[in-house]
Design an enzyme around this catalytic site. Structure first.
Site, PDB file in Angstrom:
ATOM      1  N   SER A   1       0.806  -1.150  -0.102  1.00 37.88           N
ATOM      2  CA  SER A   1       0.199   0.054  -0.128  1.00 37.88           C
ATOM      3  C   SER A   1       1.197   1.185   0.016  1.00 37.88           C
ATOM      4  CB  SER A   1      -0.984  -0.058   1.120  1.00 37.88           C
ATOM      5  OG  SER A   1      -0.128  -0.303   2.364  1.00 37.88           O
TER       6      SER A   1
ATOM      7  N   ASP B   1      -9.633   5.635  -7.730  1.00 39.46           N
ATOM      8  CA  ASP B   1     -10.369   4.980  -6.611  1.00 39.46           C
ATOM      9  C   ASP B   1     -11.197   3.672  -7.172  1.00 39.46           C
ATOM     10  OD1 ASP B   1     -10.877   4.880  -3.774  1.00 39.46           O
ATOM     11  OD2 ASP B   1     -12.065   6.320  -3.792  1.00 39.46           O
TER      12      ASP B   1
ATOM     13  N   LYS C   1      -2.713  12.976  -0.854  1.00 35.37           N
ATOM     14  CA  LYS C   1      -4.365  12.757  -0.781  1.00 35.37           C
ATOM     15  C   LYS C   1      -5.117  14.046  -0.767  1.00 35.37           C
ATOM     16  CE  LYS C   1      -6.469   9.076  -0.003  1.00 35.37           C
ATOM     17  NZ  LYS C   1      -6.198   8.021   0.969  1.00 35.37           N
TER      18      LYS C   1
HETATM   19  S1  IVH Z   1       1.295   2.303  -6.811  1.00 42.56           S
HETATM   20  C1  IVH Z   1       4.391   0.215  -4.479  1.00 42.56           C
HETATM   21  N1  IVH Z   1      -0.269   3.888  -8.441  1.00 42.56           N
HETATM   22  O1  IVH Z   1      -3.876   2.791  -4.249  1.00 42.56           O
HETATM   23  C2  IVH Z   1       3.135   1.068  -4.817  1.00 42.56           C
HETATM   24  N2  IVH Z   1      -1.251   2.643  -6.716  1.00 42.56           N
HETATM   25  O2  IVH Z   1      -2.523   2.367  -1.443  1.00 42.56           O
HETATM   26  C3  IVH Z   1       1.976   0.316  -4.831  1.00 42.56           C
HETATM   27  N3  IVH Z   1      -3.772   2.892  -6.729  1.00 42.56           N
HETATM   28  O3  IVH Z   1      -5.006  -0.252  -3.876  1.00 42.56           O
HETATM   29  C4  IVH Z   1       0.773   1.237  -5.618  1.00 42.56           C
HETATM   30  N4  IVH Z   1      -3.696   4.365  -8.626  1.00 42.56           N
HETATM   31  O4  IVH Z   1      -4.380  -0.110  -6.426  1.00 42.56           O
HETATM   32  C5  IVH Z   1       0.016   3.056  -7.499  1.00 42.56           C
HETATM   33  N5  IVH Z   1      -1.294   5.288  -9.856  1.00 42.56           N
HETATM   34  C6  IVH Z   1      -1.180   4.419  -8.816  1.00 42.56           C
HETATM   35  C7  IVH Z   1      -2.465   4.156  -8.093  1.00 42.56           C
HETATM   36  C8  IVH Z   1      -2.486   3.079  -7.292  1.00 42.56           C
HETATM   37  C9  IVH Z   1      -4.590   3.772  -7.553  1.00 42.56           C
HETATM   38  C10 IVH Z   1      -4.221   2.082  -5.652  1.00 42.56           C
HETATM   39  C11 IVH Z   1      -3.632   0.815  -5.580  1.00 42.56           C
HETATM   40  C12 IVH Z   1      -3.672   0.385  -4.193  1.00 42.56           C
HETATM   41  C13 IVH Z   1      -3.515   1.736  -3.398  1.00 42.56           C
HETATM   42  C14 IVH Z   1      -2.251   1.590  -2.841  1.00 42.56           C
END
Ligand code: IVH
Length: 712
Positions: free
Chosen positions: A86, A121, A322
Site C-alpha cells: 500500500s 479509486d 491525498k
Molecule cells: S502504486 C508500490 N499507483 O492505491 C506502490 N497505486 O495504496 C503500489 N492505486 O489499492 C501502488 N492508483 O491499487 C499505485 N497510480 C497508482 C495508483 C495506485 C491507484 C491504488 C492501488 C492500491 C492503493 C495503494
C-alpha cells in the site's frame, strides 16, 4: 483432406479474433474507434458462428469468451509473486517535500526524478500473462494472498486477453498491477438501471463500491453487464524478460502491450514540479470522468527505488498526495453510547443524513469524552462533518453561531447504558469503561468480532442472531459458540432446522481457522490482523503466546510495548484463560503446524537486526526483507549501534560508511544467504576467501559469525 480445409477457416478465425481485439483496444483503451458498432457486431457474429460450428477453434482468449460461462461457488486463493503493497499518504506540499528529501537521503543523496500519476479509486488487481496470454487475475486480498477473479476480469473490455506484442517485447511471464474502476457516467447509468429494474435501495453508494461489488460477483455474467474499466500503473513481476529500468519506461511498455496505463502521468526533474502537478490534478478533480482521490508520486529510477527501500508494507520510494477531505455541514440529532468489546463506552453522533462526495453520512465517531468536551459538541448543534477515505466520518467542529438556544454540554453516563453497572475512567486514560466483565453489550461485541469475516468467519451468524443467543443466555463467552444446544436453536422462532444445520456446519468449519485468525478473533486490545499474524508466526501456538513474557512479546518485530503489554495482560486474566481452555477442549485449532512457520525460538536470526544497502543479485530487496523477517530478524532502514549486520550488495551507498563508523559488521550477499540458511559458521570461511567489494567486511567476518552464533 480435413486438415487442408481447416487451414483457411482457422486463418479466418484468427483474423477475426485479431481484428476484434484491435477494435476493442481502440474503443476501450484509446477511446478512438475505427469501426462502427454495426461493423463490430457483424465481426463478432461471424466469429461466434464459426466457433459454434467448430468448437475446437475456440481459444480461451477469444473475444467471445469474455462473458463468463457459469457462476462459481467461491474464489480460489492466489499467492502474489511479490506482495501488493500500500502507499503512505502526504497531505500537503510540506509533507511531500519531506517525503522527497527522505527518499533522496536513502538514495545516498542522488538527485531524483519523479513520475506523478492519478490515484484512481477502484479495486486493486494483479494480472498475470503467460506467453502473452491472460492467465489469471487476483484481488489484492491481504497483500500476500488474494482471490482469483479471472472469470470476472475476462469480462473487462479494456483488459487485453492477449498482449499486443506477445513476442519480442513481452516477457514470458508478466504480472501487471492496476485498478479496476467505473467511470462516473457509467456508474450513474448503472444505478439508474438497477433502480429501474426494481432494485430500489440496492443502488451502489459510489463508483468504487460499484466496481468492487461487480468484480467480486460469483456469477461472471453479472460482472459482464457492469461497465468496468481497467487502468494499470505498474509491473509487479517479470520472468524471462527485461524489467524496465525506470517507471516511466514501465508505463510505456504497458501501453505497448495494450493497456491503459496511468493516463495523464508526467515525469518531473524536481519535486516542485511534481507538487505543481498535484495541484493541477486537484483543480481538475471534478472535471475528470472518473474518481481520483489523490496523486501518486513515484521515484522514476527502479534501481534507486530498491535502494530507497520499504517500511513495513509501504514503499519509501512512492507516496500518495491525498486530496483534502470532503466536508459538509449537518445537525447532531443525538449522541448515543455503544459499549465496545473491551467495555469502552464509545460515543457516536447520529447526524441528519448528508451526502459527502457520493456517500450518505448519518453518523460520526466522537472518540471520547475529552474530545466531545474540547469541541463542545452538543445535541442539536450544527456541525462540520468530514469524510476522509474509508475512515468513519468525523465532526471537525461546531458552528457555534448556529447553535440553537437551550442546548446543554454533553455528559458521559456514569452507568453503563447496557447493563447499568457503574462506569469508570482511570486517570491518564481517555476512555471510560463499563466495570462489569459480564456486561452483555461487551459480550455481544466480542461475539460479533469473533465470528466476523476476517476473524473466525462463521457465516450465518449475523449480529442480530448473535445478540439473540446472548439475550437468551445461550452464550456467556465466545467459546460457548462451540457448545450450542442445536436442538434448542432449531426450534427458535424465525430460524428453523435448515438454517440451524447450516450454522452448525459453519461453526464446525471455523474450528480449523489459522492461528493468526484465532488470535485476532480473541479481540485483544490493539491487536489487529497484522499484529495477530506476527504473533502467530513467532509463537506458533496459543499456549506459547500465553506463556510468553511481556519482554518476549515486545521483541517481536512490529510489536511495540503497548501491544505487548496488552497481549500479556490479556493472558494474565483467568477468565480469558478459561475461554481459551474451553476453545481448545472444543477442538478449535490453537497451534500453527504449517511448516513455513517456525517457532520463534528456533528461528536462526531471532533478535538480530539488519540493514540492507546496494543491489542484491539473487533476490530483490523486498524478498530479502521478507526472508529475514521470516527467519526472525528485524529489518531497518538506517544503521544504528543496535544494528547486528549491514548487508552490502553491489554499488553500496552511504549506509556502508555509517556502518564502518559505528563498527557494525558488514556482510555480503553470500553471507546473508548462509545466515538465512541457518549456517552462521560459514560466514568466516566465506568471508576469508572473498575479495573486492567485500574487502571491508572480511576483517570483521569472524566477529559477525560469533554474533550470529550468539557468542558475540
Ligand atoms: S502504486 C508500490 N499507483 O492505491 C506502490 N497505486 O495504496 C503500489 N492505486 O489499492 C501502488 N492508483 O491499487 C499505485 N497510480 C497508482 C495508483 C495506485 C491507484 C491504488 C492501488 C492500491 C492503493 C495503494
Amino acid at each position: 483432406m480435413e486438415g487442408e480445409q481447416a487451414t483457411p477457416l482457422q486463418r479466418r478465425v484468427d483474423e477475426l479474433r485479431h481484428t476484434i481485439d484491435r477494435l476493442n483496444y481502440e474503443y476501450h483503451v484509446l477511446d478512438a474507434p475505427s469501426a462502427t458498432d454495426a461493423e463490430y457486431d457483424a465481426l463478432m457474429r461471424e466469429l461466434r458462428e464459426l466457433e459454434a460450428a467448430h468448437p475446437e477453434l475456440v481459444h480461451p482468449e477469444s473475444p467471445t469468451q469474455r462473458v463468463g460461462a457459469t457462476p462459481q461457488s467461491g474464489f480460489a486463493e492466489v499467492r502474489h509473486p511479490r506482495p501488493m503493497l500500500s502507499l503512505s499518504n502526504v497531505y500537503n506540499e510540506d509533507e511531500l517535500r519531506r517525503w522527497a528529501e527522505r527518499a533522496r537521503r536513502f538514495a545516498g543523496g542522488t538527485e531524483l526524478t519523479f513520475v506523478t500519476e492519478p490515484k484512481i479509486d477502484g479495486l486493486a488487481v494483479a494480472l498475470t500473462y503467460v506467453d502473452g496470454i491472460f492467465h489469471h487475475g487476483a484481488t489484492r486480498g491481504d497483500g500476500f494472498v488474494g482471490e482469483d477473479i479471472s472469470a470476472n476480469l475476462r469480462t473487462v473490455r479494456s483488459l487485453p486477453l492477449r498482449l499486443r506484442h506477445p513476442t519480442g517485447v513481452a516477457p514470458r511471464v508478466i504480472e501487471v498491477r492496476g485498478e479496476v474502476y467505473m467511470r462516473k457516467v457509467d456508474f450513474a447509468a448503472l444505478n439508474a438501471r438497477i433502480e429501474a429494474e426494481g432494485g430500489k435501495g440496492r443502488a451502489f453508494m459510489n463508483p468504487r463500491n460499484a466496481a468492487a461489488g461487480s468484480l467480486r460477483q460469483l456469477d461472471p455474467r453479472i460482472t459482464a453487464r457492469r461497465p468496468l474499466r481497467l487502468f494499470t500503473y505498474g509491473i509487479g513481476y517479470v520472468e524471462g524478460g527485461d524489467t524496465p529500468s525506470t517507471h516511466w519506461e514501465a508505463l510505456a511498455l504497458l501501453r505497448e502491450l495494450g493497456f491503459d496505463a496511468s493516463p495523464g502521468a508526467t515525469r518531473h526533474e524536481a519535486i516542485d514540479e511534481a507538487w505543481d502537478r498535484c495541484v493541477w490534478w486537484q483543480a481538475r478533480r471534478g472535471e475528470i470522468d472518473y474518481e481520483i482521490d489523490g496523486v501518486v508520486v513515484k521515484v522514476d529510477d527502479v534501481r534507486l527505488q530498491e535502494e530507497i527501500g520499504y517500511v513495513a508494507r509501504e514503499p519509501r520510494w512512492a507516496t500518495a498526495y491525498k486530496f483534502p477531505a470532503l466536508q459538509q455541514t449537518s445537525v447532531v440529532n443525538d449522541i448515543v453510547i455503544n459499549v465496545g468489546r473491551t467495555g469502552t463506552l464509545n460515543p457516536l453522533a447520529l447526524l441528519e443524513p448528508v451526502n459527502i462526495g457520493g456517500v450518505m453520512v448519518s453518523r460520526a465517531t466522537l472518540h471520547n469524552e475529552d474530545e466531545i468536551a474540547r469541541k463542545d459538541i452538543r445535541v442539536r448543534d450544527v456541525v462540520v462533518v468530514q469524510r476522509a477515505g474509508d475512515v468513519i466520518p468525523q465532526i471537525v467542529k461546531v458552528i457555534e453561531e448556529r447553535r440553537p438556544p437551550g442546548t446543554e454540554p454533553f455528559r458521559m453516563p456514569q452507568r453503563c447504558p447496557a447493563c447499568d453497572a457503574p462506569t469508570h475512567r482511570e486517570p491518564g486514560v481517555a476512555m471510560r469503561y463499563c466495570t462489569n466483565a459480564a456486561c452483555p453489550a461487551q459480550l455481544k461485541q466480542r461475539v460479533h468480532h469473533f465470528v466476523s469475516r476476517n476473524a473466525m468467519d462463521i457465516a450465518g451468524l449475523g449480529e442480530t442472531l448473535a445478540d439473540r443467543f446472548v439475550d437468551l443466555g445461550m452464550i456467556h463467552d465466545v467459546a460457548d459458540l462451540y457448545g450450542l444446544d442445536w436442538e434448542a436453536i432449531a426450534s427458535l422462532e424465525r430460524l428453523g432446522e435448515k438454517s440451524a444445520a447450516n450454522l452448525r456446519d459453519s461453526v464446525e468449519r471455523s474450528k480449523g481457522r489459522p492461528l493468526a485468525r484465532l488470535i485476532f478473533a480473541l479481540g485483544i486490545r490493539h491487536i489487529g490482523e497484522r499484529s495477530a499474524g506476527l504473533l502467530a508466526d513467532r509463537f506458533g501456538s496459543i499456549a506459547a503466546l500465553a506463556a510468553a513474557s511481556a519482554e518476549e512479546i515486545n521483541a517481536v518485530g512490529g510489536i511495540g510495548p503497548i501491544l505487548a503489554a496488552s497481549v500479556f495482560d490479556f493472558f494474565k486474566e483467568p477468565r480469558n484463560l478459561e475461554v481459551i481452555a474451553k476453545l481448545e477442549a472444543a477442538g478449535v485449532r490453537t497451534v500453527d503446524e504449517s511448516a513455513a512457520r517456525s517457532r520463534y525460538d528456533t528461528m536462526p536470526l531471532a533478535g538480530k537486526s539488519f540493514v540492507l544497502t546496494g543491489r542484491l543479485t539473487t533476490m530483490t530487496r523486498p524478498e530479502a526483507e521478507e526472508r529475514l523477517r521470516r527467519a526472525g530478524a528485524a529489518v531497518s532502514g538506517s544503521v544504528s549501534k543496535k544494528t547486528s549486520f549491514v548487508v552490502a550488495g553491489e554499488d553500496v551507498g552511504s549506509k556502508a560508511d555509517r556502518a564502518r563508523e559505528l563498527k557494525v559488521p558488514i556482510i555480503g550477499e553470500e553471507e546473508l544467504l548462509a545466515l538465512l540458511a541457518g549456517k552462521p559458521d560459514t560466514i568466516a570461511a566465506n568471508g576469508a576467501s572473498d575479495d573486492g567489494a567485500l574487502a571491508g567486511a572480511v576483517g570483521r567476518a569472524d566477529e559477525a559469525g560469533n554474533r550470529a552464533n550468539g557468542q558475540g
